[in-house]
Motif scaffolding. Structure first.
Motif, PDB file in Angstrom:
ATOM      1  N   PRO A   1       0.452 -98.292  43.343  1.00  0.00           N
ATOM      2  CA  PRO A   1       1.080 -97.362  44.295  1.00  0.00           C
ATOM      3  C   PRO A   1       0.849 -97.748  45.749  1.00  0.00           C
ATOM      4  O   PRO A   1       1.756 -97.639  46.570  1.00  0.00           O
TER       5      PRO A   1
ATOM      6  N   LEU B   1      12.286 -96.011  45.795  1.00  0.00           N
ATOM      7  CA  LEU B   1      12.038 -94.984  44.774  1.00  0.00           C
ATOM      8  C   LEU B   1      12.207 -95.559  43.374  1.00  0.00           C
ATOM      9  O   LEU B   1      11.436 -95.234  42.463  1.00  0.00           O
TER      10      LEU B   1
ATOM     11  N   SER C   1       9.262 -97.658  42.487  1.00  0.00           N
ATOM     12  CA  SER C   1       8.054 -96.827  42.352  1.00  0.00           C
ATOM     13  C   SER C   1       8.163 -95.827  41.214  1.00  0.00           C
ATOM     14  O   SER C   1       7.276 -94.970  41.051  1.00  0.00           O
ATOM     15  N   ALA C   2       9.219 -95.933  40.420  1.00  0.00           N
ATOM     16  CA  ALA C   2       9.461 -94.955  39.357  1.00  0.00           C
ATOM     17  C   ALA C   2       8.291 -94.801  38.387  1.00  0.00           C
ATOM     18  O   ALA C   2       7.981 -93.674  37.978  1.00  0.00           O
TER      19      ALA C   2
ATOM     20  N   TRP D   1       4.911 -94.925  38.685  1.00  0.00           N
ATOM     21  CA  TRP D   1       3.812 -94.053  39.106  1.00  0.00           C
ATOM     22  C   TRP D   1       4.318 -92.720  39.633  1.00  0.00           C
ATOM     23  O   TRP D   1       3.606 -91.712  39.550  1.00  0.00           O
ATOM     24  N   LEU D   2       5.549 -92.650  40.128  1.00  0.00           N
ATOM     25  CA  LEU D   2       6.091 -91.360  40.551  1.00  0.00           C
ATOM     26  C   LEU D   2       6.345 -90.451  39.352  1.00  0.00           C
ATOM     27  O   LEU D   2       5.995 -89.262  39.370  1.00  0.00           O
ATOM     28  N   THR D   3       6.952 -91.006  38.302  1.00  0.00           N
ATOM     29  CA  THR D   3       7.201 -90.196  37.103  1.00  0.00           C
ATOM     30  C   THR D   3       5.896 -89.840  36.408  1.00  0.00           C
ATOM     31  O   THR D   3       5.740 -88.722  35.899  1.00  0.00           O
TER      32      THR D   3
ATOM     33  N   THR E   1       3.018 -89.376  37.803  1.00  0.00           N
ATOM     34  CA  THR E   1       2.395 -88.305  38.584  1.00  0.00           C
ATOM     35  C   THR E   1       3.041 -86.958  38.284  1.00  0.00           C
ATOM     36  O   THR E   1       2.357 -85.938  38.130  1.00  0.00           O
ATOM     37  N   ALA E   2       4.366 -86.964  38.190  1.00  0.00           N
ATOM     38  CA  ALA E   2       5.076 -85.711  37.928  1.00  0.00           C
ATOM     39  C   ALA E   2       4.839 -85.210  36.511  1.00  0.00           C
ATOM     40  O   ALA E   2       4.656 -84.003  36.290  1.00  0.00           O
TER      41      ALA E   2
ATOM     42  N   GLY F   1      -1.189 -85.589  39.892  1.00  0.00           N
ATOM     43  CA  GLY F   1      -1.012 -85.612  41.334  1.00  0.00           C
ATOM     44  C   GLY F   1      -0.720 -84.260  41.942  1.00  0.00           C
ATOM     45  O   GLY F   1      -0.514 -84.148  43.149  1.00  0.00           O
TER      46      GLY F   1
ATOM     47  N   GLY G   1      -1.373 -85.653  46.390  1.00  0.00           N
ATOM     48  CA  GLY G   1      -0.982 -87.051  46.531  1.00  0.00           C
ATOM     49  C   GLY G   1      -1.467 -87.704  47.799  1.00  0.00           C
ATOM     50  O   GLY G   1      -1.380 -88.936  47.943  1.00  0.00           O
TER      51      GLY G   1
ATOM     52  N   TRP H   1      11.504-100.578  36.461  1.00  0.00           N
ATOM     53  CA  TRP H   1      10.666-101.389  37.347  1.00  0.00           C
ATOM     54  C   TRP H   1      10.679-102.856  36.924  1.00  0.00           C
ATOM     55  O   TRP H   1      10.816-103.761  37.761  1.00  0.00           O
TER      56      TRP H   1
END
Length: 665
Positions: A212, A239, A242-243, A245-247, A249-250, A255, A405, A634
Motif C-alpha cells: 500500500p 484505484l 490498488s484494488a 488492498w482497498l478491497t 480493507t473494505a 481498516g 486508514g 492487479w
C-alpha cells in the motif's frame, strides 16, 4: 551496483531480517488475501508469493524482486535524466548512484522492506510516464498534425516550415508526441503512443502497488505531475492497481478502526549525529529504528555524506528548475553535443540529441515535470521533519485516532522516497554543470568527453565512499538463512480445520540463525492455514497496539491456560510452539496438556485442538471471490501494462523507420 548491494543474498537460503520474511512455499490463505482481522499491510505481495511459490522457490522470487527493484531504481534515474535533461552517460551514472547508493535504500533493506523498494524503484518510471502523457496531451490539437509545431519553429530558427513538413520525425520526437509533417499515418501513431504511455503508467502503479505504501508513493508522484486534464484517468488507474488492498480493507473491516496514536511517536523520523532531523531527512536518512542504520551513519561520515549529496544537488538545482543564463546553456550544449556525438552508437542518446537540436533548449512539458519533482522533494523532506516535532506529532495523533486508514502515514520517513527523482535529476545536472565549468572553452571533443568522464567518476566516488558499508549486503546484514526441516514437516501435518495459534506470544522472534535481530515470525507464510497474529509492535520499550482482536483473545487465552474447548470456540484448530526463540509462555502448559501432540522435535511442536471447527463467516466465500478478482486485476496491470507499452513502442519504431526510408515527394 545492485549486485554490490545485495550480492550476499545470491547464495542459497532465505531472506529473514526484521520485517522481511521469505519462505520456500507460501499458501493462499485468507491472510494472504488480506481478509484476516489484521490490517492488509502485505497485500498483494503475500498473494503473489502464494501464487508463484508452487512453481518457483519463494526465496529465489524475493531475491529476484529485490535485485530487479534495485536495478530498476538506478536505470530509471538514468533514463529520466536523459529524457528530461538530455545529459550524456557520465551524468546519467551519477544519477544512478544517487538513486541506489543512499541511506534510504540501506535503511529500508536493514528494516526488511524489500517490497517497499519496488515502489521506490517505480518513482522515476512513473515520472517518465507522466511526462510522456503530458507531452502527448499538448500535441492533440489539429495543428500538431497539419503544420509545423510552434515550439520547433520558434526555437530552431534555421529550418523553414517546408523543411519540417518533408522531414520524418525522429524516434525521440515520437516519444515526446511532437508528430510533424503530413497527415498520413500520424494520427494512428499519436494515439498508439498515448496508449503506450498510459499502459506504462499502469505498469508502474501495479509494480509500486506491491505494498500500500508503494502505491501511495507512485500515486502521489503521478497526480502531481500529469496535469489537470489527465487527473481523472490517472486516479482511475491508481484505484485499479490498488484494488487488492482497498478491497481487503473494505471486506475485512480491519481498516475501519483508527490506529493506535502511540505509533506516531514510535515511528517518527529520527535525527542522526550532527545533522538533526531535517538534515537527516534531507540526506535521505532518518529512519525511526536506530538499529536499522548502517554503521557509517552513526559517525561523522553521516555529516560528510549528507553535505556532499546536498552540495551536488544544489549545484544542479538551477538547471533542473530551468533557471540558467544563455552563456551557460551554450557552453553546456557544446560540451554535451561533443559527448553525445562521441557516444552516438547508443541510439537513445543519439535520438535525444536530435530532439534537442530540433525542439530547442526548453521543452515545456519536461520543465514542468522537473519543477513538479522539485516541489515534491521539498514536501517529502519538510513534512516528515514537521511530523517529528511535538506539535506535528500531536496533529498526527489526532489524525490517526479519528481517521480510519491514516495509520499508513505514521512512518513518515518512508515518504522521503518521493525526493529521489528530483535528487537524481539535480545530481545529473550538477555533474554536467561542474564539467562545463571545468571544461576549456576551446579544444578537441575528445578532451571534453574525457573531462565529463573524469567529473562523473570523481562524483560517484565522493557519493559512495562515505557510505562504504552499503556494499556487501549493507555491511553483511543481508545474508541468507536456512530453515530447519521441521517447518516442512509441520506444514505437511496440518490437514484439518481451524486456524493456528503460535507460542511464545508476540509476532517477533529471535532464532539462532538471526542472532540478536528480532524478525517477524515466518509461521504465517510457512503454514497452510491462517496464523493468528495480534499485530502488536514492540518499539523502544513500548508496544503499539495492532488490529488483531480475535488473535489477541486467543493469545490471552493461551497465556492464561484456558481450556481446549475455549480455543475451539475461538476457531483455533492448531497450536504451534517454537522452542528456539524467547518469549512469553505464561500458563500455556495447562492448555497444551489438553491438546493432541501431532509433531515434535527440538525446535517445533505442533498440537491439534480436539473437535475444532473453522471460524469462518457465511459471507467469507463471497469475500474471497471479490479478493481474487481484485488480485487478478492487479496482476493484469502488472503484466499487461509493460507488455502493451513495449508492443506499442516497437510498432511505432517500425512506423518511424518505414517513414524515414520512404522517398520524399
Amino acid at each position: 551496483m545492485a549486485v554490490l548491494i545485495a550480492g550476499p543474498l545470491l547464495g542459497p537460503g532465505y531472506l529473514l531480517l526484521r520485517d522481511a520474511v521469505s519462505t520456500p512455499r507460501s499458501y493462499m490463505t485468507d491472510s494472504a488475501l488480506g481478509l484476516g482481522d489484521a490490517a492488509p499491510r502485505a497485500v498483494p505481495q503475500d498473494a503473489l508469493l502464494a501464487a508463484l511459490t508452487p512453481l518457483v522457490d519463494g526465496g529465489v522470487i524475493v531475491k529476484a524482486i529485490l535485485l530487479v527493484a534495485l536495478w530498476a531504481a538506478g536505470f530509471g534515474a538514468a533514463v529520466l535524466s536523459r529524457e528530461l535533461l538530455r545529459v550524456s552517460t557520465g551524468p546519467q551514472l551519477v544519477a544512478v548512484t544517487v538513486a541506489m547508493w543512499n541511506p534510504y535504500v540501506a535503511e529500508r533493506l536493514l528494516q526488511g522492506h524489500w517490497s517497499l523498494l519496488t515502489g521506490y524503484a517505480a518513482l522515476p518510471w512513473t515520472a517518465l510516464a507522466a511526462y510522456r502523457i503530458r507531452a502527448r496531451r499538448a500535441s492533440t490539437s489539429d495543428a500538431a498534425f497539419r503544420r509545423t509545431p510552434p515550439t520547433a519553429a520558434a526555437t530552431t530558427g534555421r529550418a523553414t516550415n517546408t523543411a519540417h513538413k518533408m522531414r520524418a520525425p525522429s524516434a525521440a520526437e515520437g516519444d515526446h508526441g511532437t508528430i510533424i509533417g503530413t497527415d498520413y499515418g500520424k494520427k494512428s501513431a499519436f494515439h498508439g503512443g498515448a496508449v503506450g504511455s498510459w499502459a506504462a503508467l499502469a505498469g508502474c502503479f501495479a509494480a509500486a502497488g506491491l505494498t500500500p505504501t508503494g502505491a501511495l508513493l507512485a500515486g502521489s508522484t503521478a497526480l502531481v505531475l500529469v496535469g489537470r486534464r489527465n487527473l481523472l484517468g490517472t486516479l482511475a488507474l491508481l484505484l485499479a492497481s490498488s484494488a487488492p488492498w482497498l478491497t481487503a480493507t473494505a471486506l475485512s473491516g480491519a481498516g475501519s478502526e483508527p490506529s493506535d496514536p502511540a505509533g506516531i511517536a514510535a515511528f517518527a523520523a529520527r535525527a542522526e549525529p550532527a545533522l538533526g532531523t531535517l538534515g537527516s531527512l534531507a540526506g535521505l536518512g532518518g529512519i525511526w529504528n536506530a538499529d536499522a542504520v548502517p554503521g557509517s551513519r552513526t559517525t561523522p561520515l553521516a555529516l560528510i555524506a549528507t553535505a556532499l549529496l546536498l552540495a551536488l544537488v544544489a549545484t544542479g538545482i538551477r538547471t533542473t528548475a530551468g533557471i540558467k543564463t544563455r552563456a551557460t546553456r551554450r557552453r553546456a550544449d557544446d560540451v554535451e553535443s561533443d559527448t553525445v556525438t562521441t557516444h552516438s552508437a547508443h541510439p537513445d542518446i543519439a535520438t535525444s540529441a536530435d530532439h534537442a537540436a530540433c525542439a530547442g533548449d526548453i521543452d515545456r512539458a519536461a520543465l514542468r515535470i522537473r519543477r513538479g519533482l522539485l516541489v515534491l522533494a521539498v514536501f517529502a523532506v519538510v513534512l516528515p521533519a514537521v511530523g517529528a516535532t511535538s506539535w506535528g506529532m500531536s496533529g498526527m495523533e489526532w489524525l490517526v485516532a479519528r481517521v480510519p486508514g491514516a495509520g499508513l502515514l505514521r512512518d513518515t520517513q518512508k515518504y522521503v522516497a518521493l525526493a529521489m527523482p528530483a535528487y537524481a535529476l539535480c545530481a545529473a545536472a550538477g555533474c554536467r554543470a561542474i564539467a562545463v565549468r571545468c571544461a576549456p572553452h576551446t579544444g578537441a571533443a575528445h578532451s571534453r568527453t574525457t573531462g565529463m568522464a573524469l567529473t562523473a567518476t570523481a562524483l560517484i566516488a565522493l557519493l559512495t565512499l562515505p557510505l562504504f558499508d552499503v556494499a556487501r549486503g549493507v555491511g553483511g546484514a543481508l545474508r541468507p538463512v536456512h530453515y530447519p526441516i521441521g517447518w516442512q514437516r509441520v506444514a505437511e501435518r496440518i490437514d484439518g480445520p481451524g486456524d493456528i495459534a503460535v507460542l511464545p506470544g508476540g509476532m517477533f522472534r529471535k532464532f539462532p540463525d538471526t542472532g540478536k535481530v528480532a524478525v517477524l515470525d515466518p509461521a504465517p507464510r510457512m503454514l497452510p492455514r491462517d496464523v493468528l497474529q495480534t499485530g502488536e509492535l514492540p518499539v523502544d520499550g513500548h508496544t503499539v497496539a495492532g488490529e488483531g482482536v480475535r488473535a489477541q483473545e486467543v493469545e490471552t487465552a493461551l497465556l492464561h491456560g484456558a481450556s481446549a474447548q475455549r480455543l475451539g470456540e475461538l476457531g483455533v484448530g492448531w497450536v504451534l510452539v517454537e522452542h528456539s526463540t524467547p518469549g512469553p509462555l505464561g500458563a500455556s502448559k495447562t492448555t497444551l496438556a489438553q491438546l493432541d501432540s501431532v509433531y515434535n522435535d527440538s525446535q517445533l511442536t505442533l498440537y491439534r485442538v480436539p473437535d475444532a471447527t473453522d471460524h469462518v463467516a457465511e459471507s467469507q466465500s463471497a469475500h474471497r471471490v471479490i479478493a481474487y478478482a481484485a488480485h487478478i486485476l492487479w496482476a493484469a496491470l502488472l503484466v499487461g501494462g509493460p507488455l502493451l507499452a513495449a508492443i506499442v513502442r516497437r510498432h511505432r519504431s517500425r512506423f518511424t523507420a518505414s517513414f524515414r526510408s520512404a522517398p520524399s515527394s
